[in-house]
Design an enzyme around this catalytic site. Structure first.
Site, short mmCIF file in Angstrom:
data_model
loop_
_atom_site.label_atom_id
_atom_site.label_comp_id
_atom_site.label_asym_id
_atom_site.label_seq_id
_atom_site.Cartn_x
_atom_site.Cartn_y
_atom_site.Cartn_z
CB SER A 133 0.28 2.33 1.84
OG SER A 133 -0.16 3.41 2.64
CE1 TYR A 146 -4.43 3.03 -1.26
CE2 TYR A 146 -3.54 3.43 0.93
CZ TYR A 146 -3.37 3.39 -0.43
OH TYR A 146 -2.15 3.69 -0.99
#
Length: 265
Positions: A133, A146
């Site tokens: 990501s 995250y």
């Protein structure tokens, strides 16, 4: 004297190879690299029961790959399996696997093929794909856990690439994917201040770009392209300037409306 000659030789070889590598990249912008054929290749997809995993399975089904589908949700994974067959896959194998449990990964791996990287190294053939990501490139407030996992994924994948390069395993490729938010429901409620520069990505578009990067054996894929420029700026801008830029781009507020993935009733 011989030591100096050896050093000079090493320098010339280094400069020559470096120049060739740069020319190779520049040439690839003029003459696109030919996409490789993955028909008959075994493609293992984790999280194949939904989202990007399911869309990737369908894309590779259309390309004639042999699919091995892993997901913790048996019903959803079986649905993907059926859709993949309808999309043209001749061989599809679905397994229930919770990838957060090491024991399950090893158990299911034994049901499919004995090992991953060792088998790839033995055959000097394979392709490792890490779906990370943009949160694995730049820290974001409100996403500490995250970001930590995605930074780890990028570091692991880069380390595998370097290890294979050092071993001269040229037949094993690596692709590291770092997208901005994708409309899969995981980041429901998140927003972007500048949708032209940092759009929330359509899943089908993201999957097409990922498959293209794999077929062209691209090492890094950032989506959107503005992320390449962002990483370039991060490498030299003063911290305060970088924070001002992040504030201007609205990065500090992307999570303000976050509601999370809606669970099915």
């Amino acid at each position: 004297m011989s030591s100096n000659l050896e050093s000079a030789k090493d320098l010339l070889v280094f400069l020559g190879k470096s120049l060739l590598s740069i020319l190779e990249v520049l040439l690839s912008y003029v003459i696109p690299k030919q996409r490789k054929n993955v028909a008959g290749e075994i493609v293992l997809i984790t999280g194949s029961g939904s989202g990007l995993g399911r869309l990737l399975a369908l894309q590779f089904a259309r390309l004639g790959s042999v699919l091995v589908l892993w997901d913790v949700n048996k019903e959803a994974n079986e649905e993907t399996c059926q859709l993949a067959r309808e999309a043209g896959a001749s061989r599809v194998h679905a397994y229930v696997c919770d990838c957060s449990r090491k024991e399950e990964v090893y158990t299911v791996a034994d049901q499919t093929y004995k090992a991953f990287l060792p088998a790839m190294i033995a055959n000097n053939h394979g392709h490792l794909v890490c779906i990370s990501s943009s949160a694995g490139l730049i820290g974001v407030n409100g996403l500490a856990d995250y970001c930590a996992s995605k930074f780890a994924a990028v570091g692991f994948a880069e380390s595998m690439f370097v290890e294979l390069f050092a071993l001269k395993q040229k037949g094993i490729k690596t692709t590291i994917v770092c997208p901005f938010f994708i409309k899969t429901g995981m980041f429901e409620g998140c927003t972007t201040k500048w949708p032209t520069l940092l759009p929330i990505l359509d899943p089908e578009y993201a999957v097409r770009k990922i498959v293209d990067a794999i077929l062209q054996e691209t090492l890094y894929l950032y989506m959107p392209k503005f992320l390449y420029f962002t990483m370039f700026l991060k490498s030299f801008l003063p911290i305060k300037t970088g924070m001002l830029l992040a504030d201007y781009l609205g990065i500090f507020h992307v999570m303000d409306g976050f509601s999370g993935q809606k669970k099915k009733a």
